[in-house]
Scaffold this motif. Structure first.
Motif, PDB file in Angstrom:
ATOM      1  N   ALA A 171      55.980 -26.448   8.264  1.00 32.38           N
ATOM      2  CA  ALA A 171      57.367 -26.700   8.652  1.00 32.38           C
ATOM      3  C   ALA A 171      58.087 -27.524   7.598  1.00 32.38           C
ATOM      4  O   ALA A 171      59.279 -27.318   7.340  1.00 32.38           O
ATOM      5  CB  ALA A 171      57.418 -27.417  10.002  1.00 32.38           C
ATOM      6  N   VAL A 172      57.374 -28.445   6.969  1.00 37.14           N
ATOM      7  CA  VAL A 172      57.963 -29.259   5.901  1.00 37.14           C
ATOM      8  C   VAL A 172      58.309 -28.381   4.709  1.00 37.14           C
ATOM      9  O   VAL A 172      59.390 -28.497   4.120  1.00 37.14           O
ATOM     10  CB  VAL A 172      57.003 -30.386   5.476  1.00 37.14           C
ATOM     11  N   ALA A 173      57.397 -27.478   4.346  1.00 42.47           N
ATOM     12  CA  ALA A 173      57.611 -26.595   3.198  1.00 42.47           C
ATOM     13  C   ALA A 173      58.832 -25.707   3.404  1.00 42.47           C
ATOM     14  O   ALA A 173      59.657 -25.538   2.498  1.00 42.47           O
ATOM     15  CB  ALA A 173      56.368 -25.743   2.954  1.00 42.47           C
ATOM     16  N   ILE A 174      58.969 -25.151   4.602  1.00 43.48           N
ATOM     17  CA  ILE A 174      60.127 -24.296   4.885  1.00 43.48           C
ATOM     18  C   ILE A 174      61.378 -25.144   5.033  1.00 43.48           C
ATOM     19  O   ILE A 174      62.468 -24.758   4.587  1.00 43.48           O
ATOM     20  CB  ILE A 174      59.882 -23.466   6.156  1.00 43.48           C
ATOM     21  N   GLY A 175      61.232 -26.323   5.637  1.00 38.75           N
ATOM     22  CA  GLY A 175      62.373 -27.205   5.815  1.00 38.75           C
ATOM     23  C   GLY A 175      63.003 -27.624   4.505  1.00 38.75           C
ATOM     24  O   GLY A 175      64.223 -27.853   4.435  1.00 38.75           O
ATOM     25  N   GLN A 176      62.215 -27.736   3.451  1.00 38.43           N
ATOM     26  CA  GLN A 176      62.753 -28.100   2.140  1.00 38.43           C
ATOM     27  C   GLN A 176      63.663 -27.019   1.574  1.00 38.43           C
ATOM     28  O   GLN A 176      64.514 -27.293   0.728  1.00 38.43           O
ATOM     29  CB  GLN A 176      61.608 -28.378   1.165  1.00 38.43           C
TER      30      GLN A 176
END
Length: 248
Positions: free
Chosen positions: A190-195
């Motif tokens: 989720a962090v990777a996509i959120g970036q």
């Protein structure tokens, strides 16, 4: 206000009276609206409140690509994400694409009744316009990209150089893009996509999500400079009869 969950513009974590560290809001300090996904008659109006507050505010920099992520597995992220996407499509504000980015425990395509093939996993590794990987959901204006049949290679997919250009295509092709991602406590997906998106909406479960887990998830997002657009407190109950809630 709903009995099941609220959208919180700020996070307030306190300890329960039983001594367990759980996520509970101080209602006097929160600008909250409610959504009751578990009860159909409540879902439409209240999911609309989330859409209006986060996705359709009257400002130019309103987010158009948003990740929904639970803190833990079972927080209700998929149900909330689907309800918000359907409500957004019904608003008539443009084409909406909901993306099943949970390669670990996918549930969105099954919930929407669409086949899980030729999805996000294939879109990242294959050629072709991004819309060719999107499937109609039965709701006018709402499309879904499932996680795909090649999701076994998910660790490499989210680190692929092709992910960003594919998301850029989604921005151009659809007015809004909503991601259903895996729990923040289980992976950094989720962090990777959120970036690459406009921000993340966190999903927490009342009387269940531990304070430490919520704090770690929040810290991970902030460390990666991912905007936290809001937090949904799911399954919150109130000792007030339903007939009174209908008047609020």
């Amino acid at each position: 206000m709903s009995r099941n969950f609220e959208l919180m513009q700020q996070l307030e974590i306190v300890s329960s009276s039983s001594g367990r560290s759980i996520f509970e809001p101080d209602m006097s300090e929160l600008d909250a609206i409610g959504v009751a996904i578990g009860t159909n008659r409540w879902a439409g109006d209240e999911a609309s409140s989330i859409v209006q507050r986060i996705l359709l505010p009257r400002k130019q920099d309103a987010p158009r690509m948003v990740v929904f992520a639970g803190v833990n597995h079972g927080d209700g992220c998929t149900a909330i994400c689907a309800s918000v996407a359907e409500t957004l499509a019904d608003s008539g504000c443009g084409q909406v694409c909901i993306v099943e980015a949970n390669f670990r425990t996918p549930a969105l395509s099954r919930r929407l009744g669409i086949a899980n093939h030729n999805g996000l996993a294939e879109a990242i590794v294959r050629e072709g316009p991004i819309r060719s990987f999107a499937k109609p959901t039965g709701t006018d204006g709402l499309w879904c990209i499932s996680c795909g049949g090649n999701a076994m290679n998910w660790p490499n997919l989210l680190n692929s150089e092709r992910l960003k250009p594919r998301l850029d295509e989604l921005r151009k092709e659809f007015s809004f893009v909503i991601f259903d991602s895996p729990p923040l406590s289980r992976s950094a997906d989720a962090v990777a996509i959120g970036q690459l998106a406009d921000g993340v909406v966190m999903i927490l479960e009342a009387a269940s999500t531990r304070r430490e887990s919520a704090q770690m998830a929040t810290a991970a997002l902030r460390s990666a400079k991912v905007p936290i657009l809001g937090a949904v407190l799911n399954k919150r109950t109130f000792p007030i009869p339903e007939r009174i809630y209908r008047r609020l």
